[in-house]
Design a protein around this motif. Sequence first.
Motif, PDB file in Angstrom:
ATOM      1  N   ASN A  93      -9.921  -5.825  27.303  1.00 34.91           N
ATOM      2  CA  ASN A  93      -9.279  -6.933  28.075  1.00 34.91           C
ATOM      3  C   ASN A  93      -8.693  -8.033  26.991  1.00 34.91           C
ATOM      4  OD1 ASN A  93      -8.413  -9.044  29.518  1.00 34.91           O
ATOM      5  ND2 ASN A  93     -10.252  -9.271  30.577  1.00 34.91           N
ATOM      6  N   ASN A  94      -7.543  -7.737  26.811  1.00 38.11           N
ATOM      7  CA  ASN A  94      -6.893  -8.715  25.858  1.00 38.11           C
ATOM      8  C   ASN A  94      -6.716 -10.227  26.311  1.00 38.11           C
ATOM      9  OD1 ASN A  94      -6.523  -6.745  24.033  1.00 38.11           O
ATOM     10  ND2 ASN A  94      -4.413  -6.306  24.411  1.00 38.11           N
ATOM     11  N   ASP A  95      -7.058 -10.665  27.374  1.00 39.93           N
ATOM     12  CA  ASP A  95      -7.071 -11.935  27.941  1.00 39.93           C
ATOM     13  C   ASP A  95      -8.491 -12.562  27.893  1.00 39.93           C
ATOM     14  OD1 ASP A  95      -4.285 -12.087  28.485  1.00 39.93           O
ATOM     15  OD2 ASP A  95      -4.851 -10.734  30.407  1.00 39.93           O
ATOM     16  N   LYS A  96      -9.531 -11.853  27.446  1.00 38.69           N
ATOM     17  CA  LYS A  96     -10.760 -12.421  27.394  1.00 38.69           C
ATOM     18  C   LYS A  96     -11.245 -13.267  26.377  1.00 38.69           C
ATOM     19  CE  LYS A  96     -15.584 -11.131  27.889  1.00 38.69           C
ATOM     20  NZ  LYS A  96     -16.070 -11.987  28.858  1.00 38.69           N
ATOM     21  N   ASP A  97     -11.554 -14.285  26.331  1.00 43.56           N
ATOM     22  CA  ASP A  97     -11.851 -15.321  25.369  1.00 43.56           C
ATOM     23  C   ASP A  97     -12.948 -15.050  24.625  1.00 43.56           C
ATOM     24  OD1 ASP A  97      -9.476 -16.831  26.178  1.00 43.56           O
ATOM     25  OD2 ASP A  97     -10.794 -18.256  27.109  1.00 43.56           O
TER      26      ASP A  97
ATOM     27  N   LEU B  41     -12.870 -20.727  22.362  1.00 45.35           N
ATOM     28  CA  LEU B  41     -12.648 -19.408  21.938  1.00 45.35           C
ATOM     29  C   LEU B  41     -11.236 -18.761  22.515  1.00 45.35           C
ATOM     30  CD1 LEU B  41     -16.229 -17.830  23.116  1.00 45.35           C
ATOM     31  CD2 LEU B  41     -15.352 -18.434  20.849  1.00 45.35           C
ATOM     32  N   TYR B  42     -10.734 -17.838  21.638  1.00 41.38           N
ATOM     33  CA  TYR B  42      -9.330 -17.428  22.110  1.00 41.38           C
ATOM     34  C   TYR B  42      -9.456 -16.040  22.382  1.00 41.38           C
ATOM     35  CZ  TYR B  42      -8.026 -22.034  20.518  1.00 41.38           C
ATOM     36  OH  TYR B  42      -8.038 -23.441  20.191  1.00 41.38           O
ATOM     37  N   SER B  43      -8.572 -15.301  22.945  1.00 45.05           N
ATOM     38  CA  SER B  43      -8.121 -13.965  23.504  1.00 45.05           C
ATOM     39  C   SER B  43      -7.321 -13.343  22.070  1.00 45.05           C
ATOM     40  CB  SER B  43      -7.861 -13.793  24.599  1.00 45.05           C
ATOM     41  OG  SER B  43      -6.212 -14.266  24.834  1.00 45.05           O
ATOM     42  N   ILE B  44      -7.260 -11.965  22.375  1.00 43.02           N
ATOM     43  CA  ILE B  44      -6.385 -11.178  21.372  1.00 43.02           C
ATOM     44  C   ILE B  44      -4.812 -11.806  21.728  1.00 43.02           C
ATOM     45  CG2 ILE B  44      -5.303  -9.078  21.032  1.00 43.02           C
ATOM     46  CD1 ILE B  44      -8.353  -9.417  19.941  1.00 43.02           C
TER      47      ILE B  44
END
Length: 112
Positions: free
Chosen positions: A5-9, A45-48
């Motif tokens: 999941n590229n939106d997960k922080d 925290l940041y996502s991809i």
Amino acid sequence: MALLNNDKDILPLSSIAELLTAKVRTLKMYEDKGLLPKKTDGKKLYSINDVKIIAFVHYLASAKKINANGIKYITEMLENNMDEKNKADFLDIVETKMEKLSGIDVKDVDII
């Protein structure tokens, strides 16, 4: 195996700085100037997908020497005028171009 999941922080700024070969202090400066994606949950925290935007911001500041106001304008245009697919395609093109730059071409900036 589940898909990513590229939106997960999940990434702190220190890890992103390492990925971009940038200084954490530089990324914190971008954050202070409101150039990074907003985080409302209290965690930084940041996502991809956020990393792509952060890399683009770093590229604009360090390689293209664009100031904070110019970067805000560009990222707002990107956010407000492109659908998710076009935005993702654009950031993929930028990422490909950034990969061709050497570390000498992109210098870490301390003042923006």
